[in-house]
Design an enzyme around this catalytic site. Structure first.
Site, PDB file in Angstrom:
ATOM      1  N   CYS A   1       6.172   0.327   7.311  1.00  0.00           N
ATOM      2  CA  CYS A   1       6.369   1.212   6.546  1.00  0.00           C
ATOM      3  C   CYS A   1       6.838   1.494   5.844  1.00  0.00           C
ATOM      4  CB  CYS A   1       5.389   2.580   7.141  1.00  0.00           C
ATOM      5  SG  CYS A   1       5.088   3.812   6.372  1.00  0.00           S
ATOM      6  N   LEU A   2       6.817   1.571   4.281  1.00  0.00           N
ATOM      7  CA  LEU A   2       8.070   2.052   2.714  1.00  0.00           C
ATOM      8  C   LEU A   2       8.975   3.652   4.005  1.00  0.00           C
ATOM      9  CD1 LEU A   2       5.592   1.381  -0.230  1.00  0.00           C
ATOM     10  CD2 LEU A   2       7.896  -0.012   0.865  1.00  0.00           C
TER      11      LEU A   2
ATOM     12  N   GLN B   1       2.675   9.682   0.540  1.00  0.00           N
ATOM     13  CA  GLN B   1       4.512   9.189   1.047  1.00  0.00           C
ATOM     14  C   GLN B   1       5.158   9.666  -0.017  1.00  0.00           C
ATOM     15  OE1 GLN B   1       3.075   4.865   2.423  1.00  0.00           O
ATOM     16  NE2 GLN B   1       4.216   4.358   3.159  1.00  0.00           N
TER      17      GLN B   1
ATOM     18  N   HIS C   1      -2.344   7.337   6.998  1.00  0.00           N
ATOM     19  CA  HIS C   1      -1.314   8.205   6.629  1.00  0.00           C
ATOM     20  C   HIS C   1      -2.245   9.165   6.302  1.00  0.00           C
ATOM     21  CE1 HIS C   1       2.082   6.177   6.326  1.00  0.00           C
ATOM     22  NE2 HIS C   1       1.850   5.176   5.882  1.00  0.00           N
TER      23      HIS C   1
ATOM     24  N   GLY D   1       1.121  -1.134  -0.064  1.00  0.00           N
ATOM     25  CA  GLY D   1       0.284   0.070  -0.182  1.00  0.00           C
ATOM     26  C   GLY D   1       0.634   1.395  -0.602  1.00  0.00           C
TER      27      GLY D   1
ATOM     28  N   HIS E   1      -3.754   1.230   8.010  1.00  0.00           N
ATOM     29  CA  HIS E   1      -2.876   1.838   7.787  1.00  0.00           C
ATOM     30  C   HIS E   1      -2.698   3.111   6.547  1.00  0.00           C
ATOM     31  CE1 HIS E   1       1.862   1.200   7.779  1.00  0.00           C
ATOM     32  NE2 HIS E   1       1.978   2.208   6.765  1.00  0.00           N
ATOM     33  N   GLU E   2      -3.363   2.784   5.850  1.00  0.00           N
ATOM     34  CA  GLU E   2      -3.107   3.670   4.504  1.00  0.00           C
ATOM     35  C   GLU E   2      -3.800   4.858   4.713  1.00  0.00           C
ATOM     36  OE1 GLU E   2      -0.888   3.806   2.733  1.00  0.00           O
ATOM     37  OE2 GLU E   2      -0.243   1.749   3.341  1.00  0.00           O
TER      38      GLU E   2
HETATM   39 ZN    ZN Z   1       2.852   2.995   5.480  1.00  0.00          ZN
END
Ligand code: ZN
Length: 162
Positions: free
Chosen positions: A89-90, A51, A135, A46, A131-132
């Site tokens: 998380c990226l 991000q 953000h 995701g 999670h997304e």
């Molecule tokens: Zn993330």
């Protein structure tokens, strides 16, 4: 294919709330296509617009590698149950932590053509939606970690970063 630079924790763009999307534009479509490319290239499940430095309410999610969801202005309608497990998380590379999330999520969003749809998700998909969406409100999973963040070494890195 155009890849965008993934912002990392400490970059203040990750701590700001995102704005609702009113209409689809060529520029926004390009952003979404780039987010999809960037997510797959990074082996993520995701990615949220902040991000890649854009404060708009859009996320892309694909937890199986063949089931892509573009979620514009997403909202969670219902949650049920609980799951406790590793999350990454990226934007927090090389780290992982234990987070409890609902095991079931029902969400509403617009697709890339601005058509509304609802989706029901369980397990990893439900975790990814939560999670997304965090953000989009300027929150990172590290705020919810039980215990402490752990280092993930390159060879045991899971393909579950968001
Ligand atoms: Zn993330």
């Amino acid at each position: 294919m155009a890849l965008r630079n993934i912002r990392e924790m400490g970059d203040e763009v990750l701590n700001k709330p995102c704005k609702e999307i009113k209409e689809m534009t060529p520029r926004l479509r390009e952003l979404i296509e780039d987010m999809i490319d960037t997510m797959y290239e990074a082996n993520g499940v995701g990615l949220a617009a902040p991000q890649v430095g854009v404060l708009k309410r859009v996320v892309v999610i694909d937890v199986t590698g063949e089931d892509l969801f573009v979620m514009i202005n997403p909202e969670i309608l219902e949650t049920d149950g609980e799951q406790t497990g590793h999350e990454g998380c990226l934007s927090v590379p090389g780290k992982s932590g234990i987070v409890t999330r609902p095991n079931y999520v029902k969400a509403r969003a617009l697709d890339i053509d601005m058509q509304p749809y609802e989706v029901e998700a369980e397990e990893l998909f439900a975790r990814a939606i939560c999670h997304e969406l965090d953000h989009l409100d300027g929150h990172l999973y590290v705020e919810k970690v039980e215990g402490s963040l752990v280092d993930v070494t390159a060879d045991e890195e899971e393909d579950e970063e968001e």
